[in-house]
Write a protein that holds these residues in place. Sequence first.
Motif, short mmCIF file in Angstrom:
data_model
loop_
_atom_site.label_atom_id
_atom_site.label_comp_id
_atom_site.label_asym_id
_atom_site.label_seq_id
_atom_site.Cartn_x
_atom_site.Cartn_y
_atom_site.Cartn_z
N SER A 13 -43.86 -6.05 33.69
CA SER A 13 -43.83 -7.28 32.90
C SER A 13 -42.88 -8.33 33.47
O SER A 13 -43.14 -9.51 33.43
CB SER A 13 -43.46 -6.97 31.45
N LYS A 14 -41.76 -7.89 34.05
CA LYS A 14 -40.81 -8.88 34.58
C LYS A 14 -41.33 -9.54 35.86
O LYS A 14 -40.86 -10.59 36.24
CB LYS A 14 -39.44 -8.24 34.83
N ASP A 15 -42.29 -8.90 36.50
CA ASP A 15 -42.85 -9.47 37.73
C ASP A 15 -44.01 -10.43 37.45
O ASP A 15 -44.46 -11.13 38.34
CB ASP A 15 -43.37 -8.36 38.65
N VAL A 16 -44.45 -10.43 36.21
CA VAL A 16 -45.60 -11.28 35.89
C VAL A 16 -45.19 -12.74 36.00
O VAL A 16 -44.23 -13.18 35.38
CB VAL A 16 -46.13 -10.98 34.47
N GLN A 17 -45.91 -13.44 36.81
CA GLN A 17 -45.65 -14.86 36.95
C GLN A 17 -46.60 -15.62 36.05
O GLN A 17 -47.80 -15.45 36.13
CB GLN A 17 -45.87 -15.29 38.41
N LEU A 18 -46.02 -16.42 35.19
CA LEU A 18 -46.85 -17.19 34.29
C LEU A 18 -47.25 -18.50 34.97
O LEU A 18 -46.43 -19.40 35.14
CB LEU A 18 -46.11 -17.47 32.97
N ILE A 19 -48.47 -18.53 35.40
CA ILE A 19 -48.97 -19.72 36.06
C ILE A 19 -49.93 -20.41 35.11
O ILE A 19 -50.90 -19.80 34.66
CB ILE A 19 -49.68 -19.38 37.39
N ASP A 20 -49.61 -21.64 34.78
CA ASP A 20 -50.48 -22.38 33.87
C ASP A 20 -51.81 -22.69 34.53
O ASP A 20 -51.87 -23.01 35.72
CB ASP A 20 -49.81 -23.69 33.44
N ILE A 21 -52.84 -22.56 33.74
CA ILE A 21 -54.17 -22.85 34.25
C ILE A 21 -54.69 -24.09 33.53
O ILE A 21 -54.57 -24.21 32.31
CB ILE A 21 -55.12 -21.65 34.02
N TYR A 22 -55.20 -25.02 34.29
CA TYR A 22 -55.72 -26.26 33.73
C TYR A 22 -57.19 -26.42 34.08
O TYR A 22 -57.63 -25.96 35.13
CB TYR A 22 -54.96 -27.46 34.29
N CYS A 23 -57.91 -27.08 33.18
CA CYS A 23 -59.29 -27.44 33.49
C CYS A 23 -59.24 -28.59 34.49
O CYS A 23 -58.58 -29.61 34.24
CB CYS A 23 -60.01 -27.86 32.22
N ASN A 24 -59.90 -28.43 35.62
CA ASN A 24 -59.87 -29.47 36.64
C ASN A 24 -60.65 -30.72 36.23
O ASN A 24 -60.42 -31.80 36.77
CB ASN A 24 -60.45 -28.94 37.96
N VAL A 25 -61.56 -30.58 35.28
CA VAL A 25 -62.38 -31.73 34.89
C VAL A 25 -61.63 -32.62 33.90
O VAL A 25 -61.48 -33.82 34.12
CB VAL A 25 -63.72 -31.26 34.29
N CYS A 26 -61.11 -32.04 32.80
CA CYS A 26 -60.48 -32.87 31.76
C CYS A 26 -58.96 -32.75 31.76
O CYS A 26 -58.29 -33.48 31.05
CB CYS A 26 -61.05 -32.50 30.39
N GLY A 27 -58.41 -31.84 32.53
CA GLY A 27 -56.95 -31.71 32.61
C GLY A 27 -56.34 -30.90 31.49
O GLY A 27 -55.12 -30.80 31.39
N LYS A 28 -57.19 -30.35 30.62
CA LYS A 28 -56.69 -29.57 29.48
C LYS A 28 -56.03 -28.28 29.97
O LYS A 28 -56.50 -27.63 30.89
CB LYS A 28 -57.88 -29.24 28.57
N LYS A 29 -54.93 -27.92 29.32
CA LYS A 29 -54.25 -26.66 29.65
C LYS A 29 -54.99 -25.52 28.95
O LYS A 29 -55.27 -25.60 27.74
CB LYS A 29 -52.81 -26.73 29.19
N ILE A 30 -55.28 -24.49 29.69
CA ILE A 30 -55.98 -23.35 29.11
C ILE A 30 -54.94 -22.47 28.43
O ILE A 30 -53.90 -22.15 29.00
CB ILE A 30 -56.73 -22.55 30.21
N LYS A 31 -55.22 -22.11 27.19
CA LYS A 31 -54.27 -21.31 26.41
C LYS A 31 -54.06 -19.93 27.01
O LYS A 31 -55.01 -19.22 27.29
CB LYS A 31 -54.79 -21.15 24.97
N THR A 32 -52.79 -19.58 27.17
CA THR A 32 -52.48 -18.24 27.65
C THR A 32 -51.39 -17.65 26.77
O THR A 32 -50.60 -18.36 26.17
CB THR A 32 -51.98 -18.24 29.11
N LYS A 33 -51.40 -16.34 26.67
CA LYS A 33 -50.36 -15.65 25.93
C LYS A 33 -49.91 -14.47 26.78
O LYS A 33 -50.73 -13.62 27.14
CB LYS A 33 -50.94 -15.17 24.59
N ASN A 34 -48.64 -14.44 27.13
CA ASN A 34 -48.09 -13.41 28.01
C ASN A 34 -48.90 -13.27 29.30
O ASN A 34 -49.15 -12.17 29.78
CB ASN A 34 -48.02 -12.06 27.30
N GLY A 35 -49.33 -14.39 29.83
CA GLY A 35 -50.05 -14.38 31.09
C GLY A 35 -51.52 -14.02 30.99
O GLY A 35 -52.21 -13.93 31.99
N ILE A 36 -51.98 -13.82 29.75
CA ILE A 36 -53.39 -13.47 29.57
C ILE A 36 -54.11 -14.66 28.96
O ILE A 36 -53.63 -15.27 28.00
CB ILE A 36 -53.52 -12.23 28.65
N LEU A 37 -55.24 -14.97 29.53
CA LEU A 37 -56.02 -16.11 29.04
C LEU A 37 -56.49 -15.85 27.61
O LEU A 37 -57.01 -14.79 27.31
CB LEU A 37 -57.24 -16.35 29.92
#
Length: 88
Positions: A13-37
């Motif tokens: 768990s400490k190695d999990v890198q939380l990388i935000d994912i965005y929709c490339n079309v509208c720029g919306k941030k995709i909801k994630t919780k503890n690194g899971i979409l």
Amino acid sequence: MERNMSALSNVKSKDVQLIDIYCNVCGKKIKTKNGILEEDVFEASKEWGYFSKKDLEVHKFNICEECYEELISTFKIPIKIIDKKEVL
Ligand SMILES: [Zn+2]
């Protein structure tokens, strides 16, 4: 969902890198919780080859479900939809 969870299960768990994912079309941030979409996205990855003008380039982008619906509605030929319940 299951695919994302299994990919993280063998990572501490400490190695999990939380990388935000965005929709490339509208720029919306995709909801994630503890690194899971928490919502599904269309993930595209294309390695362009010799017969393209982008040889050796890898193109990647994500499209949220709403933008995906809009995108495919513009297609002249409808996408192929396979019902997994029928395949399994
Ligand atoms: Zn979007």
